[in-house]
Enzyme design. Structure first.
Site, PDB file in Angstrom:
ATOM      1  N   TYR A 143       0.847  -1.185   0.000  1.00 31.74           N
ATOM      2  CA  TYR A 143       0.000   0.000   0.000  1.00 31.74           C
ATOM      3  C   TYR A 143       0.887   1.240   0.000  1.00 31.74           C
ATOM      4  CZ  TYR A 143      -3.867  -3.093   1.238  1.00 31.74           C
ATOM      5  OH  TYR A 143      -4.811  -4.101   1.223  1.00 31.74           O
ATOM      6  N   SER A 144       0.537   2.212  -0.859  1.00 34.05           N
ATOM      7  CA  SER A 144       1.264   3.479  -0.872  1.00 34.05           C
ATOM      8  C   SER A 144       1.030   4.209   0.442  1.00 34.05           C
ATOM      9  CB  SER A 144       0.778   4.359  -2.030  1.00 34.05           C
ATOM     10  OG  SER A 144       1.056   3.751  -3.273  1.00 34.05           O
ATOM     11  N   CYS A 320      -0.518   7.857 -10.175  1.00 30.80           N
ATOM     12  CA  CYS A 320      -0.786   6.747  -9.266  1.00 30.80           C
ATOM     13  C   CYS A 320      -2.290   6.455  -9.244  1.00 30.80           C
ATOM     14  CB  CYS A 320      -0.293   7.077  -7.857  1.00 30.80           C
ATOM     15  SG  CYS A 320      -0.366   5.670  -6.708  1.00 30.80           S
ATOM     16  N   GLU A 360       3.026   4.615 -11.015  1.00 33.56           N
ATOM     17  CA  GLU A 360       2.745   3.493 -10.117  1.00 33.56           C
ATOM     18  C   GLU A 360       1.249   3.197 -10.211  1.00 33.56           C
ATOM     19  OE1 GLU A 360       3.041   3.494  -5.536  1.00 33.56           O
ATOM     20  OE2 GLU A 360       5.006   2.772  -6.241  1.00 33.56           O
ATOM     21  N   TYR A 362      -2.022   0.111 -10.744  1.00 37.70           N
ATOM     22  CA  TYR A 362      -2.353  -1.259 -10.358  1.00 37.70           C
ATOM     23  C   TYR A 362      -3.689  -1.662 -10.948  1.00 37.70           C
ATOM     24  CZ  TYR A 362      -4.249   2.026  -6.898  1.00 37.70           C
ATOM     25  OH  TYR A 362      -4.846   3.096  -6.305  1.00 37.70           O
TER      26      TYR A 362
END
Length: 362
Positions: A143-144, A320, A360, A362
């Site tokens: 997790y960021s 992100c 980044e 996902y």
């Protein structure tokens, strides 16, 4: 020394601590030389042959070290691994989306006692309690980090996450719950949590305090940018005083899904010349053509300005969130680049090499 100041979201106060800065200068005792073997050569001079011995020394070529434009010096990675995680405690866990939002997102704060030294832009891993269907411990989920290095309480002893609860119905009509996200969203204050990391260097902030930083986020992809912005606008540092331009684009489906909205609006009030803020609410907003307002749609309204900024060597783009956002943004940039006779794919490759295009997803 770094100190935290009050933000729009009120957390329990905590006395901030001094962050020592140290500069080391190493002077070499001597310049290194590379020794070359002795060479003998016979030289004729009139009727005599004279043997001459020569020894040549040359300075060793200097090793070229590429200096990163990011705040990489002293960054710690993988201090804690899955077999030996750090056990922190949940200090705070609160839902930050409205009741009518499509899905729940929670903001949580864990104690670290300063043992997990992270930087803005890094991530941590979390290992959910329990075992999987094979009786083995659950695998970690990354997790960021959503807090600055000082943390939400300003004492460098906490780390915060922004987590969306994953719940969906599969093809068989069964309700499926994400193991780690539900574990985190259900945590109560005082509960233990196993943490790994920190990890990652891709999303580290630029060192240049005068840089232009363009942040593109969807949903919980806002996490690293909250950490950036807290450092820029809610904290004071002896070695960092942001005087550039921070421009945040945040895409969400509904206004009740806007994350940290009050915080960002307060930042804009504090530094209107240094912070620009644009929301894209896809289910509620449209552009002049009637198209849904996704993040790339909002960016298109500033296309020429963004393109001109992207030509500067002190502009850094960070992206992100959901992987699907990348194509829409690429499409906009490709069109702008083509107008200048530039191939976007190649130009983006050069930006990545220069650490100015950071992704980044996902």
């Amino acid at each position: 020394m770094a100190t935290a100041v009050t933000a729009a979201v009120s957390f329990p106060s905590s006395k901030s601590t001094t962050l020592p800065t140290r500069t080391s200068i190493i002077l070499p005792d001597r310049i290194p030389f590379k020794k070359v073997p002795l060479h003998y050569r016979d030289v004729s001079t009139g009727n005599r042959v004279v043997s001459i011995r020569a020894q040549v020394t040359t300075e060793a070529p200097a090793k070229v070290v590429k200096e990163s434009k990011k705040n990489e010096e002293g960054v710690v990675v993988n201090k804690f691994k899955p077999k030996n995680p750090y056990t922190g405690r949940c200090l705070l866990n609160t839902k930050i989306t409205g009741d009518d939002a499509p899905g729940e997102t929670w903001h949580m704060v864990f104690s670290t006692e300063g043992e997990v030294p992270y930087r803005e832009g890094q991530s941590i891993g979390v290992i959910a309690d329990g075992v999987d269907k094979n009786g083995k411990p659950h695998k970690l989920r990354l997790y960021s980090i959503a807090s600055s290095a000082l943390g939400d309480f300003g004492d460098s002893k906490t780390v915060s996450l922004c987590v969306k609860r994953l719940v969906y119905t599969n093809e068989k009509g069964e309700l499926v719950k994400g193991v780690c996200s539900n574990f985190l969203c259900d945590l109560k204050p005082g509960a233990e949590v196993n943490i790994t990391g920190p990890v990652g260097k891709e999303m580290l902030m630029p060192k240049d305090p005068n840089a232009t930083i363009i942040m593109l986020a969807t949903g919980t992809g806002i996490a690293p940018f909250r950490s950036f912005l807290w450092k820029m606008f809610f904290e004071k540092h002896e070695d960092y005083n942001f005087n550039g331009l921070a421009w945040l684009f945040l895409g969400v489906p509904t206004s009740s899904s806007l994350l940290y909205k009050e915080e960002f609006e307060k930042m804009k009030e504090k530094a209107p010349e240094n912070f620009r803020l644009d929301f894209a609410v896809s289910r509620e907003q449209t552009n002049e053509k009637g198209e849904k307002m996704y993040i790339q749609t909002r960016m298109a309204q500033y296309a020429e300005e963004l393109w001109q900024l992207l030509k500067k060597d002190n502009t850094f783009v960070y992206m992100c969130g959901l992987k699907g956002m990348e194509k829409g943004i690429d499409d906009i940039m490709a069109g702008l680049a083509a107008r200048d006779g530039i191939d976007w794919t190649e130009y983006k490759r050069q930006l990545k090499k220069a650490e100015q295009w950071n992704v980044e997803v996902y």
